[in-house]
Design an enzyme around this catalytic site. Structure first.
Site, PDB file in Angstrom:
ATOM      1  CB  THR A   1      -2.970   1.546 -10.608  1.00  0.00           C
ATOM      2  OG1 THR A   1      -4.132   2.385 -10.519  1.00  0.00           O
ATOM      3  CG2 THR A   1      -2.433   1.265  -9.224  1.00  0.00           C
TER       4      THR A   1
ATOM      5  CE  LYS B   1       0.312   7.846  -7.183  1.00  0.00           C
ATOM      6  NZ  LYS B   1       0.019   7.080  -5.973  1.00  0.00           N
TER       7      LYS B   1
ATOM      8  N   GLY C   1       2.296  -3.366  -8.763  1.00  0.00           N
ATOM      9  CA  GLY C   1       3.219  -4.460  -8.485  1.00  0.00           C
ATOM     10  C   GLY C   1       4.284  -4.604  -9.558  1.00  0.00           C
TER      11      GLY C   1
ATOM     12  CB  CYS D   1     -10.146  11.750  -8.585  1.00  0.00           C
ATOM     13  SG  CYS D   1      -9.141  11.563  -7.121  1.00  0.00           S
TER      14      CYS D   1
END
Length: 305
Positions: free
Chosen positions: A196, A168, A220, A133
């Protein structure tokens, strides 16, 4: 002789998961959205979408686009806030027998602590603190790109948390080991990675950015080799458990992370194409163990040095 079913149970900070596969935050809603497709109690854990002290509207649209072997998102952590989450989502997850990891977000240290305090008496099993964040007090630079900030936020959260704390980690750093060590120094019970990678896509016909936010988080299969490398580095830098994620779509992908040192894995982007992806991954790990005649998934963790 046929082998008995291998053991898939793993332990993260004293919490036993029935298998090492959880959902990645932001890709599974808060579980309710997927409950018609997936038996939530069969997952290792459900990791909720990021929850903040107050509702966040998120970024303007468009905020998702596909890329080769992946996607970019700039959702901006839209969420209804901790009060709605505790009244609506948490009871639903518990009623469905899920092991619950609540992902917590905030723009300041105080905002993180406020959510953690609110969850103290709730039935959450673990907390995952999203330090990707933007830190509004530091000019919008993410908490997770500064080891000093990582250690400080971890300490602040750990001082108040009743549940074990997973930090994280952001991959948008020069040395992921420094981030992992900072989280450990702050008292983290585990780390999860990778979040990401920052990316961008431009529409050449309209000659403009595809995302209203200009940049977004790349996830992905495209990021998986980067994620495996960072998980390996982090696992060798700290003694606490590492939860690995980044482009996992099948059991074989997950096994790669486990061999690199992950104690558990999260499935994210794959959920958008296949709502049962996390269950498929867990079954794939079991099939691998049977094929290799390995009796316990824990024997895979960090087996490749």
């Amino acid at each position: 002789m046929e082998m008995l079913r291998p053991s898939l149970a793993v332990e993260i900070a004293g919490v036993t998961l029935k298998n090492p596969v959880m959902t990645a935050s932001g890709t599974f809603g808060s579980g309710m959205e997927y409950a018609d497709f997936v038996e939530l109690d069969r997952l290792g854990a459900v990791v909720t979408k990021g929850v903040a002290a107050v509702p966040w509207e998120g970024n303007p649209t468009p905020r998702v686009c596909e890329t080769p072997s992946g996607m970019l998102n700039a959702i901006g952590l839209q969420n209804p806030g901790i009060d709605v989450f505790c009244e609506r989502d948490l009871p639903f997850l518990k009623a469905h027998g899920a092991t619950v990891i609540v992902n917590v977000c905030g723009h300041t240290e105080e905002e993180y602590v406020k959510v953690v305090d609110r969850l103290a008496d709730e039935e959450a099993d673990l907390l995952e603190i999203n330090i990707s964040c933007p830190n509004v007090k530091e000019g919008g630079i993410a908490f997770g790109t500064d080891p000093k900030a990582i250690e400080r936020v971890t300490k602040a959260v750990k001082a108040r948390a009743k549940q074990p704390v997973i930090m994280k980690l952001s991959p948008n750093v020069t040395d992921i080991r420094a981030s992992a060590r900072a989280a450990e120094a702050g008292g983290a019970d585990a780390v999860s990675l990778i979040n990401t990678l920052t990316g961008m896509k431009i529409d050449i016909e309209r000659q403009t950015f595809l995302l209203a936010n200009r940049t977004g988080g790349l996830s992905g299969p495209a990021i998986r080799p980067v994620a495996v490398r960072m998980v390996y580095e982090a696992a060798h830098a700290v003694r606490i458990p590492v939860i690995g994620m980044g482009g996992i779509t099948c059991g074989e992908d997950a096994v790669e992370f486990l061999l690199a040192g992950a104690a558990a894995v999260s499935v994210g982007t794959a959920n958008f194409a296949n709502p049962r992806a996390a269950l498929d991954v867990a079954e794939g790990i079991e099939a691998y163990l049977v094929r290799k005649q390995i009796p316990d998934v824990k024997l895979l963790i960090g087996a490749v040095h």
